[in-house]
Scaffold this motif. Structure first.
Motif, mmCIF file in Angstrom:
data_model
loop_
_atom_site.group_PDB
_atom_site.id
_atom_site.type_symbol
_atom_site.label_atom_id
_atom_site.label_comp_id
_atom_site.label_asym_id
_atom_site.label_seq_id
_atom_site.Cartn_x
_atom_site.Cartn_y
_atom_site.Cartn_z
ATOM 1 N N MET A 6 -0.930 -33.083 10.806
ATOM 2 C CA MET A 6 -1.299 -31.861 11.143
ATOM 3 C C MET A 6 -0.200 -30.928 11.556
ATOM 4 N N ALA A 7 -0.270 -29.727 11.561
ATOM 5 C CA ALA A 7 0.728 -28.849 12.152
ATOM 6 C C ALA A 7 -0.028 -27.641 12.847
ATOM 7 N N THR A 8 0.539 -27.351 14.056
ATOM 8 C CA THR A 8 0.072 -26.143 14.754
ATOM 9 C C THR A 8 1.318 -25.040 14.957
ATOM 10 N N ASP A 9 1.145 -24.076 15.459
ATOM 11 C CA ASP A 9 2.446 -23.077 15.598
ATOM 12 C C ASP A 9 3.622 -23.819 16.121
ATOM 13 N N ARG A 10 3.514 -24.449 16.944
ATOM 14 C CA ARG A 10 4.840 -25.363 17.722
ATOM 15 C C ARG A 10 4.931 -26.607 17.499
ATOM 16 N N GLY A 64 -10.159 -45.730 15.275
ATOM 17 C CA GLY A 64 -9.516 -44.628 15.911
ATOM 18 C C GLY A 64 -8.303 -44.110 15.177
ATOM 19 N N LEU A 65 -7.652 -42.916 15.637
ATOM 20 C CA LEU A 65 -6.512 -42.424 15.217
ATOM 21 C C LEU A 65 -5.619 -41.987 16.326
ATOM 22 N N ARG A 66 -4.403 -42.203 16.197
ATOM 23 C CA ARG A 66 -3.426 -41.436 17.210
ATOM 24 C C ARG A 66 -2.337 -40.848 16.592
ATOM 25 N N TRP A 67 -2.194 -39.856 16.766
ATOM 26 C CA TRP A 67 -0.927 -38.812 16.391
ATOM 27 C C TRP A 67 0.252 -38.874 17.442
ATOM 28 N N GLY A 68 1.214 -38.972 16.977
ATOM 29 C CA GLY A 68 2.487 -38.489 17.780
ATOM 30 C C GLY A 68 2.670 -37.063 17.691
ATOM 31 N N ILE A 69 2.912 -36.511 19.028
ATOM 32 C CA ILE A 69 3.126 -35.027 18.919
ATOM 33 C C ILE A 69 4.880 -34.886 19.051
ATOM 34 N N VAL A 70 4.882 -34.156 18.103
ATOM 35 C CA VAL A 70 6.450 -33.842 17.888
ATOM 36 C C VAL A 70 6.709 -32.053 18.196
ATOM 37 N N VAL A 71 7.270 -31.830 18.927
ATOM 38 C CA VAL A 71 7.678 -30.293 19.163
ATOM 39 C C VAL A 71 8.709 -30.084 17.963
ATOM 40 N N ARG A 72 8.246 -29.224 17.042
ATOM 41 C CA ARG A 72 8.947 -29.105 15.720
ATOM 42 C C ARG A 72 10.389 -28.436 16.022
ATOM 43 N N LYS A 73 10.499 -27.359 16.826
ATOM 44 C CA LYS A 73 11.768 -26.676 17.322
ATOM 45 C C LYS A 73 12.980 -27.796 17.762
ATOM 46 N N GLU A 74 12.505 -28.646 18.674
ATOM 47 C CA GLU A 74 13.604 -29.663 18.889
ATOM 48 C C GLU A 74 13.521 -30.987 18.090
ATOM 49 N N ASN A 75 12.421 -31.100 17.291
ATOM 50 C CA ASN A 75 12.137 -32.437 16.471
ATOM 51 C C ASN A 75 12.028 -33.398 17.486
ATOM 52 N N ARG A 76 11.448 -33.284 18.392
ATOM 53 C CA ARG A 76 11.270 -34.193 19.578
ATOM 54 C C ARG A 76 9.869 -34.864 19.681
ATOM 55 N N PHE A 77 9.769 -36.308 19.730
ATOM 56 C CA PHE A 77 8.314 -36.911 19.677
ATOM 57 C C PHE A 77 8.403 -36.790 21.429
ATOM 58 N N VAL A 78 7.240 -36.175 21.978
ATOM 59 C CA VAL A 78 6.906 -35.888 23.150
ATOM 60 C C VAL A 78 5.466 -36.723 23.752
ATOM 61 N N GLY A 79 4.889 -37.288 22.926
ATOM 62 C CA GLY A 79 3.630 -37.689 23.463
ATOM 63 C C GLY A 79 2.738 -38.258 22.266
ATOM 64 N N THR A 80 1.431 -38.663 22.697
ATOM 65 C CA THR A 80 0.481 -38.765 21.803
ATOM 66 C C THR A 80 -1.043 -38.232 22.142
ATOM 67 N N ILE A 81 -1.592 -38.235 21.303
ATOM 68 C CA ILE A 81 -2.992 -37.807 21.069
ATOM 69 C C ILE A 81 -3.849 -38.419 20.365
#
Length: 186
Positions: A6-10, A64-81
């Protein structure tokens, strides 16, 4: 089943793969991150690699499902949800998340949570989303309440971490309480 990225604004919410093991290790080796996670601090990269495998196994087993949270602007993996204890038959799951301290109080976890809740209620057609927190995890409790979760009570001795059992707060959000995007668009 194809992984539901999925994608969100950031953010990009992506499937967690071995290439993310180092970023996972950076999070889970940080005592601040795992203080309320219910696990010990990681001490080597192999532990993060095993966690990636556990996430893959959970998805394959449809638990279950686990997503990696990537901040698009920095292309940085910062956590999971993710969705834990997923039961499509019972139409329920539990939400869990963690994020690197550099990104605390930036709205990123809230943005990711909103996307996962939308997916859970609108795509998976779940009825109940649960959440369990340590009693004094003020940040997570505030985030859950902000998104409409209601506290149901205390689970005595429910979590085990650092050689001790800990009481936990349990929260829930039902589909009838979730503000769907369809309603907000009206």
């Amino acid at each position: 089943m194809e992984f539901p990225s999925m994608a969100t604004d950031r953010l990009d919410l992506v499937q967690i793969e071995m290439k993310h093991a180092e970023a996972l290790f950076a999070n889970f080796s940080n005592p601040k991150v795992v203080a309320y996670y219910g696990m010990e601090v990681m001490t080597d990269l192999a532990q993060a690699e095993r966690l990636v495998s556990q996430f893959e196994d959970m998805q394959r087993g449809k638990r279950g499902l686990r997503w990696g949270i990537v901040v698009r602007k920095e292309n940085r993996f910062v956590g999971t949800i993710g969705l834990n204890q997923l039961s499509k038959g019972m139409r329920r799951a539990e939400i869990g998340f963690e994020i690197h301290p550099e990104f605390w109080q930036t709205g990123i976890t809230s943005e990711a949570l909103q996307a996962v809740l939308r997916y859970a209620f609108e795509e998976l057609n779940l009825h109940r989303m649960g959440a369990v927190t340590f009693l004094d995890n003020v940040a997570s409790i505030g985030l859950l309440k902000k998104h409409g979760f209601q506290e149901e009570g205390i689970l005595r001795g429910y979590l085990f971490q650092n050689g001790h059992s800990h009481d936990a707060r349990v929260f829930s959000l039902l589909d009838s309480e979730y503000p769907s995007s369809k309603e907000s668009a009206v």
